[in-house]
Design an enzyme around this catalytic site. Structure first.
Site, mmCIF file in Angstrom:
data_model
loop_
_atom_site.group_PDB
_atom_site.id
_atom_site.type_symbol
_atom_site.label_atom_id
_atom_site.label_comp_id
_atom_site.label_asym_id
_atom_site.label_seq_id
_atom_site.Cartn_x
_atom_site.Cartn_y
_atom_site.Cartn_z
ATOM 1 N N ASP A 199 19.185 -15.173 -50.663
ATOM 2 C CA ASP A 199 18.166 -14.128 -50.573
ATOM 3 C C ASP A 199 17.025 -14.696 -49.725
ATOM 4 O OD1 ASP A 199 15.923 -12.590 -50.909
ATOM 5 O OD2 ASP A 199 15.998 -12.536 -53.090
ATOM 6 N N GLN A 202 11.796 -13.947 -48.523
ATOM 7 C CA GLN A 202 10.514 -14.643 -48.340
ATOM 8 C C GLN A 202 10.621 -15.821 -47.364
ATOM 9 O OE1 GLN A 202 7.752 -13.474 -49.376
ATOM 10 N NE2 GLN A 202 8.423 -12.017 -50.934
ATOM 11 N N CYS A 363 8.042 -9.082 -60.026
ATOM 12 C CA CYS A 363 9.483 -8.802 -60.088
ATOM 13 C C CYS A 363 10.271 -10.076 -60.350
ATOM 14 C CB CYS A 363 9.990 -8.144 -58.805
ATOM 15 S SG CYS A 363 9.337 -6.520 -58.539
HETATM 16 N N1 PLP Z 1 13.961 -11.063 -52.897
HETATM 17 C C1 PLP Z 1 12.751 -11.622 -52.841
HETATM 18 C C2 PLP Z 1 12.627 -13.115 -52.922
HETATM 19 C C3 PLP Z 1 11.623 -10.831 -52.702
HETATM 20 O O1 PLP Z 1 10.415 -11.383 -52.630
HETATM 21 C C4 PLP Z 1 11.781 -9.423 -52.618
HETATM 22 C C5 PLP Z 1 10.602 -8.542 -52.536
HETATM 23 O O2 PLP Z 1 9.513 -8.907 -52.914
HETATM 24 C C6 PLP Z 1 13.063 -8.891 -52.662
HETATM 25 C C7 PLP Z 1 14.133 -9.738 -52.811
HETATM 26 C C8 PLP Z 1 13.305 -7.421 -52.560
HETATM 27 O O3 PLP Z 1 12.951 -6.963 -51.299
HETATM 28 P P1 PLP Z 1 12.987 -5.409 -50.968
HETATM 29 O O4 PLP Z 1 12.169 -4.744 -52.039
HETATM 30 O O5 PLP Z 1 12.373 -5.319 -49.617
HETATM 31 O O6 PLP Z 1 14.404 -4.985 -50.990
#
Ligand code: PLP
Length: 405
Positions: A199, A202, A363
């Site tokens: 992922d 960031q 989150c």
């Molecule tokens: N993964 C990480 C580490 C994040 O910081 C975020 C969003 O803050 C996401 C996934 C999800 O991103 P999105 O809401 O743009 O799909």
């Protein structure tokens, strides 16, 4: 190396007052502001060149298809993928991860299998895996972290077993700023023939990402966190994996032949792009990536390190301020709490002072639980921020402490 004053002029949204004060925008990890070039690209696509892609034989449609596919190649070059077939446009990181969790999960995960995630995942890289685990009767296992917010990756030696089907881990933690040793994780996983999804939501805005060098199997990121538009993101997947996976969603564009009896799927990458593509978003995302490339990713990383050091220094002067996430290797994110002041109260007062930062669980509720807290304040800084803004935050925090006694 960066002319920050000049760069700030490229971002119209930075130049506004909030509650009568010049805005200090420190919520970049939630979403970044957009340079004028990105906004202009969207306006131009819609006002001069708009037409649906991969469908028409008329001039506008053909031209837009070419532009859309050129955007794919620009993304491919940015992350050094080996082929444009490996770049899938999605709605964002969440959509990219759900695509793999569902598609990989349907094909390769069965009852009794295990999926490894880390102790510092955003919900977007946790809940999709929980969903597939629940459907298939599989189990999640978690790479633990220490109290500095660093993953204990030696524990992988025990966590990985014959039951492990995939490892899903963030490159950089949104809650703590930790840059995780994903290359090492990938090497350990590949020693046991286990694929890894990274992922990168960031990570992409803050440093060079080379998917071939990392050797990751899947990499996900969002446009809106990297100075591009909302509603567009990228899923990188190694061609050999994407070929083996079934499509996630069905619809137009992802098929070759359709009949009531049988449907054959389009070649990569379109197999994973059902429905009308967000071509304006994809093209504007490529513009954003070109913009940061023109500044130099290494220059961005070096300057953001200066911001982090200075913020650590200024916030370190404030008594009763506790920082969460003190990894050796981290990006320009400072998460903290002020003793005796609820983070929402602090966030609201800072907002009245024109300072936008994020409050809450980010989150990443399990991260909060691991630290025994309910939430934190997070200042996430990027290359258009400056030292004066950090001074304003430090002064505001001192004032806030006085206000709350
Ligand atoms: N993964 C990480 C580490 C994040 O910081 C975020 C969003 O803050 C996401 C996934 C999800 O991103 P999105 O809401 O743009 O799909």
């Amino acid at each position: 190396m960066l002319d920050v004053k000049k760069i700030r002029n490229d971002f119209p949204a930075l130049h506004q007052e909030v509650h009568g004060r010049d805005l200090v925008y420190f919520d970049n990890a939630a979403t970044s502001m957009k340079p004028a070039e990105v906004i202009d690209t969207l306006r131009e696509v819609y006002s001069k060149r708009n037409s649906n892609v991969h469908r028409g034989i008329h001039y506008l449609s053909m031209r837009m298809t070419e532009e859309y596919e050129a955007a794919r190649r620009r993304v491919m070059r940015f992350i050094n993928a080996s082929s444009e077939r490996e770049i899938i446009f999605t709605g964002g990181t969440t959509a990219s991860i759900n695509t793999i969790a569902y598609s990989f999960g349907e094909e390769f995960i069965k009852s009794g299998d295990e999926i490894i995630v880390s102790a510092m995942e955003h919900h977007s890289n946790l809940v999709p895996w929980q969903l597939i685990a629940r459907r298939k009767g599989a189990k999640l296992r978690v790479i633990p972290m220490n109290d500095r917010g660093e993953l204990l990756i030696q524990s992988l030696d025990e966590l990985i077993s014959d039951k492990t089907r995939i490892i899903a881990v963030n490159h950089v933690s949104n809650a703590l700023g930790t840059i995780n040793p994903v290359k090492e994780i990938i090497t350990k996983a590949h020693d046991r023939d286990i694929p890894v999804l990274v992922d990168g939501a960031q990570a992409i805005p803050h440093g060079n990402v080379d998917v071939q060098e990392l050797d990751c199997d899947f990499y996900a990121f969002s446009g809106h966190k990297v100075y591009g538009p909302n509603g567009i993101g990228v899923l990188y997947g190694k061609e050999e994996w994407l070929e083996k996976l079934p499509p996630w969603q069905g619809g137009g564009d992802m098929v070759k032949r359709v009949s009531y009896e049988e449907t054959s799927y389009a070649d990569l990458p379109l197999k994973f792009e059902a429905g009308t593509a967000n071509y304006p978003g994809a093209i504007a995302l490529a513009t954003a990536l070109d913009y940061i490339s023109s500044l130099g990713i290494a220059n961005i990383a070096a300057y953001e390190k200066e911001l982090l050091d200075y913020a650590n220094h200024r916030l370190g002067e404030i008594g009763g301020l506790k920082i969460y996430g003190e990894a050796e290797n981290k990006i320009s994110i400072i998460s903290f709490q002020l003793e005796g002041i609820h983070e929402s109260d602090a966030g609201m007062v800072l907002d009245k002072m024109g300072i936008a930062l994020r409050t809450g669980t980010h989150c990443a509720e399990p991260v909060m639980t691991a630290f025994g807290i309910k939430g934190i304040l997070r200042a996430s800084m990027v290359f258009y921020n400056n030292m004066e803004e950090i001074d304003r935050l430090a002064d505001a925090l001192k004032k806030l402490k006085q206000m709350f006694g």
